[in-house]
Scaffold this motif. Structure first.
Motif, short mmCIF file in Angstrom:
data_model
loop_
_atom_site.label_atom_id
_atom_site.label_comp_id
_atom_site.label_asym_id
_atom_site.label_seq_id
_atom_site.Cartn_x
_atom_site.Cartn_y
_atom_site.Cartn_z
N MET A 107 43.24 41.83 49.63
CA MET A 107 41.97 41.46 49.02
C MET A 107 40.81 41.92 49.88
O MET A 107 40.91 41.92 51.11
N GLY A 108 39.71 42.31 49.22
CA GLY A 108 38.55 42.77 49.96
C GLY A 108 37.24 42.32 49.36
O GLY A 108 37.12 42.14 48.14
N ASN A 109 36.25 42.14 50.21
CA ASN A 109 34.89 41.77 49.83
C ASN A 109 34.41 42.63 48.66
O ASN A 109 34.60 43.84 48.65
N GLY A 110 33.80 41.98 47.69
CA GLY A 110 33.25 42.70 46.54
C GLY A 110 34.12 42.66 45.31
O GLY A 110 33.69 43.04 44.23
N GLY A 111 35.38 42.21 45.48
CA GLY A 111 36.29 42.13 44.35
C GLY A 111 37.40 43.16 44.38
O GLY A 111 38.03 43.44 43.36
N GLN A 112 37.68 43.71 45.57
CA GLN A 112 38.81 44.65 45.69
C GLN A 112 40.11 43.83 45.67
O GLN A 112 40.22 42.84 46.39
N ARG A 113 41.08 44.27 44.89
CA ARG A 113 42.35 43.55 44.78
C ARG A 113 43.51 44.53 44.59
O ARG A 113 43.42 45.48 43.82
N LEU A 114 44.58 44.24 45.30
CA LEU A 114 45.85 44.91 45.06
C LEU A 114 46.90 43.81 45.01
O LEU A 114 47.24 43.23 46.04
N THR A 115 47.37 43.50 43.81
CA THR A 115 48.36 42.44 43.62
C THR A 115 49.69 43.07 43.24
O THR A 115 49.75 43.89 42.32
N VAL A 116 50.74 42.66 43.94
CA VAL A 116 52.06 43.25 43.73
C VAL A 116 53.08 42.14 43.49
O VAL A 116 53.13 41.15 44.23
N LEU A 169 55.43 45.01 39.07
CA LEU A 169 54.05 45.02 38.57
C LEU A 169 53.09 45.28 39.71
O LEU A 169 53.16 44.63 40.76
N VAL A 170 52.18 46.24 39.52
CA VAL A 170 51.15 46.57 40.49
C VAL A 170 49.81 46.55 39.77
O VAL A 170 49.64 47.24 38.76
N ILE A 171 48.87 45.76 40.27
CA ILE A 171 47.53 45.69 39.69
C ILE A 171 46.53 46.07 40.77
O ILE A 171 46.40 45.38 41.78
N ALA A 172 45.82 47.18 40.57
CA ALA A 172 44.81 47.64 41.53
C ALA A 172 43.44 47.55 40.87
O ALA A 172 43.24 48.06 39.77
N ILE A 173 42.50 46.91 41.57
CA ILE A 173 41.17 46.67 41.03
C ILE A 173 40.12 47.01 42.08
O ILE A 173 40.27 46.63 43.24
N ASN A 230 29.47 40.88 49.03
CA ASN A 230 28.78 39.72 49.60
C ASN A 230 28.37 38.68 48.58
O ASN A 230 27.58 37.78 48.88
N HIS A 231 28.90 38.79 47.37
CA HIS A 231 28.61 37.78 46.35
C HIS A 231 29.60 36.63 46.51
O HIS A 231 30.81 36.86 46.58
N PRO A 232 29.14 35.40 46.56
CA PRO A 232 30.07 34.28 46.79
C PRO A 232 31.12 34.11 45.69
O PRO A 232 32.14 33.47 45.92
N LYS A 233 30.87 34.68 44.53
CA LYS A 233 31.84 34.57 43.44
C LYS A 233 32.40 35.95 43.07
O LYS A 233 32.68 36.24 41.92
N ASP A 234 32.59 36.77 44.11
CA ASP A 234 33.12 38.11 43.87
C ASP A 234 34.53 38.10 43.29
O ASP A 234 34.98 39.07 42.69
N TRP A 235 35.23 36.96 43.45
CA TRP A 235 36.60 36.83 42.96
C TRP A 235 36.68 36.74 41.44
O TRP A 235 37.73 36.99 40.84
N LYS A 236 35.57 36.36 40.80
CA LYS A 236 35.64 36.08 39.37
C LYS A 236 36.01 37.30 38.53
O LYS A 236 36.78 37.19 37.56
N THR A 237 35.48 38.46 38.86
CA THR A 237 35.77 39.65 38.06
C THR A 237 37.24 40.06 38.15
O THR A 237 37.89 40.24 37.11
N PRO A 238 37.82 40.21 39.35
CA PRO A 238 39.25 40.57 39.38
C PRO A 238 40.15 39.50 38.76
O PRO A 238 41.16 39.83 38.14
N VAL A 239 39.78 38.24 38.93
CA VAL A 239 40.57 37.17 38.31
C VAL A 239 40.52 37.28 36.79
O VAL A 239 41.54 37.14 36.11
N ALA A 240 39.33 37.56 36.25
CA ALA A 240 39.20 37.72 34.80
C ALA A 240 40.02 38.91 34.30
O ALA A 240 40.63 38.85 33.22
N VAL A 241 40.05 39.98 35.08
CA VAL A 241 40.84 41.15 34.69
C VAL A 241 42.31 40.78 34.57
O VAL A 241 42.99 41.12 33.59
#
Length: 356
Positions: free
Chosen positions: A307-316, A322-326, A332-343
């Motif tokens: 996981m990385g700041n800004g909403g970077q995600r690699l879930t395996v 299954l590999v999900i790359a986002i 620096n947004h406190p809710k940067d997790w919301k977009t990858p979670v929604a995806v």
């Protein structure tokens, strides 16, 4: 600090279902992502690439504002050849590189004393409390020393930023005040990653970016990457790596394959098992291994993530292949997790389940 909401954990448990081999509709998944992006429901999203059972379900890109390690790049048209900040996904890559160096006998094992690897700081190494800290404590972020990345990365009081601005980044990390016993409390620390990267550089005789090119990226067919250097000319092991989205997905495929890619064992299965084994409990309820995040102990879903700041995600999830790359630009947004979670929650998993 990179957050991962507990609300998603139960949802990810759906991925443990015995999914049928029929692939999800790539066209439908792409359409649903595009529709939500156009409606403003996926702010900051720059790209999604999903691989399921060896097949690509979707690879889609979106225009948007971006940065290069904090420097604005303006509005960019993202695509398969666009380099993108990985931020703290970089840490997980360093974990893989340590494993490769260990496989080659170039670095000490995880149970070796950490400070003994830095004899140039003999005054610190003589401290008996510091002498008990191991490389494994750094790999799992349980050194027991002071570190604080809870403030924004634009704030000079953030420990990672302070490290980057210090005259000597390694002394800065090593001289931090001891707060707890090593191997105990987990504290998110880019400084721990900097120390492990330095150990790799000492053992291989190469800067971390050069070793990554030779030992990991070239075998994966990754020819384009950028590793941003700090003011001292040292590549930032905590957050400086920039990759394309397909390159990020290839790293995910390597992890899903237990270190094997296209028939070649790039990272030993032994190290991959160690790296993807939960060793520490984080303050978010998740578990943590050797610079890789893991699902909670009681979760029926078993996954590994970078996981990385800004909403970077690699879930395996190796057990369902299954590999999900986002990639995203909500830095620096406190809710940067919301977009990858929604995806994942609203698009990827339903697309797979609806194909059954």
């Amino acid at each position: 600090m990179h957050r991962f909401p507990l609300a998603l954990l139960a949802f990810l448990a759906l991925l443990t279902l015995a999914l049928a081999p029929r692939p999800a509709s790539a066209q439908t998944l792409a359409q649903s992502l595009q529709s939500d992006f156009d409606a403003g429901a996926l702010p900051g999203l720059h790209g999604v690439l999903v691989l399921y059972r060896g097949k690509k379900l979707v690879e889609i890109y979106f225009d948007g504002q971006d940065q290069r390690w904090g420097v604005p790049l303006g509005n960019r048209r993202h695509g398969p050849n666009t380099l993108h900040d990985m931020r703290s996904v970089t840490k997980s890559v360093v974990g893989l590189l340590y494993g490769i160096a260990l496989d080659r006998g170039l670095v000490p094992p995880p149970d070796a004393a950490l400070y003994a690897q830095f004899p140039e700081y003999a005054d610190l190494a003589r401290d008996p409390k510091r002498a008990r800290i191991t490389i494994a404590d750094a790999l799992t972020m349980r050194m027991g020393t002071a570190w604080d990345e809870t403030t924004p990365y634009s704030n000079p009081r953030n420990s990672e930023i302070a490290m980057e601005r210090a005259p000597d980044r390694y002394r800065f990390v090593l001289e931090q005040k001891i707060l707890t016993r090593p191997g105990g409390r987990w504290t998110y620390s880019g400084g721990a990653t900097a120390l492990v990267a330095r150990i790799i550089e000492k053992g291989t005789g190469k800067p971390i970016d050069a070793f990554a090119r030779e030992a990991l990226f070239a075998p994966l067919g990754i020819t384009r990457f950028d590793w941003v250097k700090g003011g001292d000319g040292v590549p930032s092991a905590a957050s400086g790596l920039r990759l394309t989205l397909p390159a990020l997905a290839r790293i995910g495929t390597l992890v899903a394959g237990h270190g094997r890619y296209n028939g070649k064992q790039i990272v030993s299965a032994r190290w991959m098992k160690a790296a993807t084994s939960p060793l520490a409990r984080t303050s978010f309820g998740l578990q943590y291994g050797y610079f890789w995040w893991h699902s909670p102990a009681k979760s029926p879903a078993k996954w590994t993530a970078a996981m990385g700041n800004g909403g970077q995600r690699l879930t395996v999830q190796p057990h369902v292949d299954l590999v999900i790359a986002i990639i995203a630009g909500n830095y620096n947004h406190p809710k940067d997790w919301k977009t990858p979670v929604a995806v994942i929650e609203k698009h990827v998993v339903p697309a797979i389940l609806n194909s059954q």
